[in-house]
Design a protein around this motif. Sequence first.
Motif, PDB file in Angstrom:
ATOM      1  N   ARG A 137       0.946  -1.264   0.058  1.00  0.00           N
ATOM      2  CA  ARG A 137       0.071  -0.128   0.059  1.00  0.00           C
ATOM      3  C   ARG A 137       0.810   1.311  -0.072  1.00  0.00           C
ATOM      4  N   SER A 138       2.149   1.268   0.284  1.00  0.00           N
ATOM      5  CA  SER A 138       2.997   2.180   0.451  1.00  0.00           C
ATOM      6  C   SER A 138       3.613   2.538  -1.127  1.00  0.00           C
ATOM      7  N   CYS A 139       3.509   1.697  -1.914  1.00  0.00           N
ATOM      8  CA  CYS A 139       4.012   1.962  -3.249  1.00  0.00           C
ATOM      9  C   CYS A 139       3.044   1.510  -4.316  1.00  0.00           C
ATOM     10  N   CYS A 140       2.046   0.366  -4.309  1.00  0.00           N
ATOM     11  CA  CYS A 140       1.418  -0.306  -5.248  1.00  0.00           C
ATOM     12  C   CYS A 140      -0.006  -0.757  -4.409  1.00  0.00           C
ATOM     13  N   HIS A 141      -0.854   0.119  -4.890  1.00  0.00           N
ATOM     14  CA  HIS A 141      -2.267  -0.157  -4.477  1.00  0.00           C
ATOM     15  C   HIS A 141      -2.911  -1.135  -5.259  1.00  0.00           C
ATOM     16  N   PHE A 142      -3.715  -1.844  -4.787  1.00  0.00           N
ATOM     17  CA  PHE A 142      -4.350  -3.006  -5.750  1.00  0.00           C
ATOM     18  C   PHE A 142      -5.405  -2.406  -6.647  1.00  0.00           C
ATOM     19  N   ALA A 143      -5.233  -2.873  -7.901  1.00  0.00           N
ATOM     20  CA  ALA A 143      -6.083  -2.165  -9.088  1.00  0.00           C
ATOM     21  C   ALA A 143      -7.444  -2.006  -9.066  1.00  0.00           C
ATOM     22  N   SER A 144      -8.114  -0.955  -9.200  1.00  0.00           N
ATOM     23  CA  SER A 144      -9.432  -0.641  -9.026  1.00  0.00           C
ATOM     24  C   SER A 144     -10.198  -1.375 -10.312  1.00  0.00           C
ATOM     25  N   GLY A 145      -9.523  -1.444 -11.310  1.00  0.00           N
ATOM     26  CA  GLY A 145     -10.160  -2.299 -12.592  1.00  0.00           C
ATOM     27  C   GLY A 145      -9.247  -3.052 -12.945  1.00  0.00           C
ATOM     28  N   ASN A 146      -9.538  -4.045 -13.955  1.00  0.00           N
ATOM     29  CA  ASN A 146      -8.675  -5.170 -14.386  1.00  0.00           C
ATOM     30  C   ASN A 146      -7.889  -5.755 -13.470  1.00  0.00           C
ATOM     31  N   ARG A 147      -8.447  -6.252 -12.401  1.00  0.00           N
ATOM     32  CA  ARG A 147      -8.042  -6.945 -11.167  1.00  0.00           C
ATOM     33  C   ARG A 147      -7.493  -8.068 -11.501  1.00  0.00           C
ATOM     34  N   ASP A 148      -6.362  -8.561 -10.798  1.00  0.00           N
ATOM     35  CA  ASP A 148      -5.708  -9.987 -10.964  1.00  0.00           C
ATOM     36  C   ASP A 148      -4.730  -9.860  -9.751  1.00  0.00           C
ATOM     37  N   ILE A 149      -5.152 -10.852  -8.774  1.00  0.00           N
ATOM     38  CA  ILE A 149      -4.349 -11.225  -7.585  1.00  0.00           C
ATOM     39  C   ILE A 149      -3.958 -12.679  -7.454  1.00  0.00           C
ATOM     40  N   ARG A 150      -2.874 -13.025  -7.380  1.00  0.00           N
ATOM     41  CA  ARG A 150      -2.183 -14.319  -7.216  1.00  0.00           C
ATOM     42  C   ARG A 150      -1.657 -14.507  -5.808  1.00  0.00           C
ATOM     43  N   TYR A 151      -1.873 -15.764  -4.963  1.00  0.00           N
ATOM     44  CA  TYR A 151      -1.533 -15.383  -3.491  1.00  0.00           C
ATOM     45  C   TYR A 151      -0.888 -16.755  -3.451  1.00  0.00           C
ATOM     46  N   LEU A 152       0.202 -16.960  -2.558  1.00  0.00           N
ATOM     47  CA  LEU A 152       0.856 -18.322  -2.078  1.00  0.00           C
ATOM     48  C   LEU A 152       1.278 -17.921  -0.570  1.00  0.00           C
ATOM     49  N   ALA A 153       0.860 -19.018   0.280  1.00  0.00           N
ATOM     50  CA  ALA A 153       1.313 -19.058   1.672  1.00  0.00           C
ATOM     51  C   ALA A 153       2.264 -20.419   1.741  1.00  0.00           C
ATOM     52  N   VAL A 154       3.421 -20.043   2.029  1.00  0.00           N
ATOM     53  CA  VAL A 154       4.571 -21.333   2.222  1.00  0.00           C
ATOM     54  C   VAL A 154       5.218 -21.291   3.338  1.00  0.00           C
ATOM     55  N   ARG A 155       5.845 -22.461   3.761  1.00  0.00           N
ATOM     56  CA  ARG A 155       6.658 -22.712   4.777  1.00  0.00           C
ATOM     57  C   ARG A 155       7.711 -23.569   4.454  1.00  0.00           C
ATOM     58  N   SER A 156       8.859 -23.201   5.041  1.00  0.00           N
ATOM     59  CA  SER A 156      10.104 -23.893   4.863  1.00  0.00           C
ATOM     60  C   SER A 156      10.005 -25.600   5.348  1.00  0.00           C
ATOM     61  N   ALA A 157      10.696 -26.035   4.915  1.00  0.00           N
ATOM     62  CA  ALA A 157      10.660 -27.747   5.452  1.00  0.00           C
ATOM     63  C   ALA A 157      11.082 -27.986   6.927  1.00  0.00           C
ATOM     64  N   ASP A 158      12.027 -27.095   7.207  1.00  0.00           N
ATOM     65  CA  ASP A 158      12.097 -27.250   8.781  1.00  0.00           C
ATOM     66  C   ASP A 158      11.171 -26.253   9.638  1.00  0.00           C
ATOM     67  N   GLY A 159      10.381 -25.492   8.929  1.00  0.00           N
ATOM     68  CA  GLY A 159       9.416 -24.642   9.862  1.00  0.00           C
ATOM     69  C   GLY A 159       9.966 -23.286  10.386  1.00  0.00           C
ATOM     70  N   THR A 160      11.195 -22.932   9.937  1.00  0.00           N
ATOM     71  CA  THR A 160      11.703 -21.504  10.451  1.00  0.00           C
ATOM     72  C   THR A 160      11.472 -20.618   9.619  1.00  0.00           C
ATOM     73  N   VAL A 161      10.887 -20.758   8.377  1.00  0.00           N
ATOM     74  CA  VAL A 161      10.532 -19.507   7.417  1.00  0.00           C
ATOM     75  C   VAL A 161       9.175 -19.694   6.969  1.00  0.00           C
ATOM     76  N   LEU A 162       8.316 -18.763   7.220  1.00  0.00           N
ATOM     77  CA  LEU A 162       6.822 -18.496   6.985  1.00  0.00           C
ATOM     78  C   LEU A 162       6.547 -17.340   5.951  1.00  0.00           C
ATOM     79  N   ALA A 163       5.977 -17.434   4.929  1.00  0.00           N
ATOM     80  CA  ALA A 163       5.780 -16.429   4.083  1.00  0.00           C
ATOM     81  C   ALA A 163       4.621 -16.155   3.334  1.00  0.00           C
ATOM     82  N   GLY A 164       3.789 -14.904   3.169  1.00  0.00           N
ATOM     83  CA  GLY A 164       2.740 -14.651   2.307  1.00  0.00           C
ATOM     84  C   GLY A 164       3.204 -13.802   1.143  1.00  0.00           C
TER      85      GLY A 164
END
Length: 323
Positions: A137-164
């Motif tokens: 939001r400080s640089c790139c607001h979600f488009a008001s038209g022509n919207r397209d959003i792709r999301y991943l939530a991932v976790r490392s094999a050892d559980g020490t890294v979590l990301a969205g």
Amino acid sequence: MRKKRLTLASTALLTTSFLVVAQADIDGAYDHAEIPRVAGSSIVHFDRSEYDRVSIPTGPYDGDGIESMESLEGEVLSLSYTFDNPNITPLQVKRNYRQALEERGFEVLYAASNDELSGGTGRLFFNNAGLFERGARSCCHFASGNRDIRYLAVRSADGTVLAGIAAFNARRVDGAAVSMTVVTAEEMETAMDHRPLTADEMASGLMEDGRVAVQDILFEHDSAEILPDSADALATISDLMQERADLHLLVVGHTDNTGSYDYNVQLSMARATSVMDHLTNQHGISGDRLQAAGAGMMAPITTNLTEEGRSRNRRVELVQMAQ
């Protein structure tokens, strides 16, 4: 720091972007060691917290809230990227992140796009995920038209890294933008330069200065939810108010300067209200003896240029009110 890049390698994906040299990253920014960037992208927003607790969405927004979350405590990086090539799509970016991270042993906890995420072609998810207020939001607001959003939530094999990770069409950005929050688990440094205040010390601060800063009331990242570690500080405030039946307090929330002015004022007010509600509901303090206020970033007690300074500026203050 050396930049690591993913490659848009599939014949189904564009490769012309690699003939273009990416613009420079903003000063001080760097990639997470386990999550390299897609080639041709540059960091346009970067924020690091030395230690915080963050909840990553692992389900859609159902109208009342995010359906499921995965939480982790540790170092937090918030990054946003844009691309030199305006033809790169959010779908391409998502597929490259997914392939590369799965090859590194990451587990995909959740993957969804557009209406699978929420109504408004994913807009409600983007606005309520709790990840993008200080990044995209400080640089790139979600488009008001022509919207397209792709999301991943991932976790490392050892559980020490979590990301969205979100790849999306953004307003005033040609091509895709990426925003991600990455938490790397680590033990919190227990050495502290202060100790919890006693009720007598709070009373003395109110008598001498008219206010006292309470550093031990802690909240979820970008949230007004009070963490369990705050119990002792809240109990001490309750003890003080029970000992002094004539005491009326203004509960003032303060934030650091990360994010917009309006966002920080709203967050600080919500946190102050949570403290007031907790004292009323959990400790039996009469509501007419308390008033919540949000000062946002307006009254720092030290610099916001370092993480230590920002952590001190994120606080709750008690201000004595006239009866």
